[in-house]
Design an enzyme around this catalytic site. Structure first.
Site, PDB file in Angstrom:
ATOM      1  N   ARG A  51       1.038  -1.257   0.152  1.00  0.00           N
ATOM      2  CA  ARG A  51      -0.076   0.071   0.230  1.00  0.00           C
ATOM      3  C   ARG A  51       0.754   1.212   0.195  1.00  0.00           C
ATOM      4  O   ARG A  51       1.502   1.526   0.826  1.00  0.00           O
ATOM      5  CB  ARG A  51      -0.830  -0.157   1.727  1.00  0.00           C
ATOM      6  N   LYS A  76      -2.753  -0.962   7.587  1.00  0.00           N
ATOM      7  CA  LYS A  76      -4.316  -0.798   8.129  1.00  0.00           C
ATOM      8  C   LYS A  76      -4.768  -2.189   9.166  1.00  0.00           C
ATOM      9  O   LYS A  76      -4.443  -3.180   8.978  1.00  0.00           O
ATOM     10  CB  LYS A  76      -4.882  -1.567   6.809  1.00  0.00           C
ATOM     11  N   HIS A 150      -3.279   2.918  -6.606  1.00  0.00           N
ATOM     12  CA  HIS A 150      -3.363   1.778  -5.851  1.00  0.00           C
ATOM     13  C   HIS A 150      -3.495   0.831  -5.942  1.00  0.00           C
ATOM     14  O   HIS A 150      -3.299  -0.955  -6.089  1.00  0.00           O
ATOM     15  CB  HIS A 150      -4.548   2.117  -4.863  1.00  0.00           C
ATOM     16  N   ARG A 153      -0.862  -2.111  -6.374  1.00  0.00           N
ATOM     17  CA  ARG A 153      -1.241  -3.178  -5.721  1.00  0.00           C
ATOM     18  C   ARG A 153      -2.340  -4.219  -6.293  1.00  0.00           C
ATOM     19  O   ARG A 153      -1.742  -5.685  -5.748  1.00  0.00           O
ATOM     20  CB  ARG A 153      -1.529  -3.214  -3.951  1.00  0.00           C
ATOM     21  N   HIS A 184      -4.131  -7.896   4.463  1.00  0.00           N
ATOM     22  CA  HIS A 184      -5.457  -8.516   4.286  1.00  0.00           C
ATOM     23  C   HIS A 184      -5.381  -8.929   5.920  1.00  0.00           C
ATOM     24  O   HIS A 184      -5.464  -9.915   6.078  1.00  0.00           O
ATOM     25  CB  HIS A 184      -5.962  -8.968   3.273  1.00  0.00           C
ATOM     26  N   TYR A 193      -9.943 -10.352  -5.913  1.00  0.00           N
ATOM     27  CA  TYR A 193      -9.033  -9.740  -7.078  1.00  0.00           C
ATOM     28  C   TYR A 193      -9.146 -11.482  -7.722  1.00  0.00           C
ATOM     29  O   TYR A 193      -8.551 -11.129  -9.532  1.00  0.00           O
ATOM     30  CB  TYR A 193      -7.529 -10.215  -6.597  1.00  0.00           C
TER      31      TYR A 193
END
Length: 217
Positions: A51, A76, A150, A153, A184, A193
């Site tokens: 990120r 995150k 982004h 990624r 994640h 994804y």
């Protein structure tokens, strides 16, 4: 009223796209340190799929040069993790580190990526520069929206999954490792994804149909 969240279309960068954007940083940014900062930053975002907040938060002490590992601290969801790098990525970071040490020997922050004031990069500055480089490189001219930072990624995640499907790896068994690598919250976040690229979705569907046929026979 019920609301079902819909994901927008994702732009996936090719190797040529990423190389062109990095070349634009080198060729169009006049100040050597600033040019190297953005060129290396973009390469780091594309290679291990970090990120942007994780990349600009990196301190010099967060890099294990011997093992080629990044220590991502409290990203995150407050999660920290170790991110192993390819040798080429480690070498590129080392080259930038030496240049920054020579051109900015006494930065004001312990940050790995620094601005010309010696302070840590900030999101508000990085995104406009990236957009300008994308335009200069002519990337995504026919895309439904301008390529976003982004999505580097996203590209990393989709490429990894494509490789596993093409080599007939056990994707379900490996998804948790990719989820951990990318930081994640849970593997379910990584499964999104699968719908990010038509080819990937087709491979996943074909794998599912093959499993069903095998179970019936």
């Amino acid at each position: 009223m019920p609301y079902n969240r819909r994901r927008g279309q994702v732009f996936l960068y090719s190797d040529a796209d990423i190389a062109a954007i990095m070349a634009a940083a080198k060729e169009t940014i006049a100040q050597p340190l600033r040019a190297a900062t953005y060129r290396t930053l973009i390469g780091l975002l594309a290679s291990p799929g970090l990120r942007i907040g994780e990349a600009i938060k990196l301190d010099r002490d967060d890099i294990d040069w011997t093992q080629g590992v990044l220590h991502i601290r409290e990203s995150k969801f407050g999660k920290s993790r170790l991110v192993p790098l390819q040798d080429s990525t480690t070498n590129a970071l080392r080259e930038y580190d030496r240049l920054r040490e020579r051109l900015m020997p006494r930065p004001k922050d312990p940050a790995f990526f620094v601005s010309l004031t010696g302070k840590r990069l900030i999101n508000a500055c990085v995104h406009p520069v990236f957009k300008a480089l994308v335009c200069t490189a002519g990337v995504g001219l026919d895309a439904p929206h301008r390529p976003r930072l982004h999505e580097l990624r996203h590209t990393f995640a989709v490429r990894t999954l494509l490789h596993w499907y093409r080599t007939e790896d056990n994707v379900q068994a490996r998804i948790p490792s990719l989820s951990t690598y990318m930081g994640h919250r849970e593997p379910a976040c990584t499964y999104w994804y699968l719908s990010a690229a038509p080819e990937l979705l087709a491979l996943a569907a074909a794998r599912r149909d093959g499993v069903r046929k095998a179970a019936r026979s």
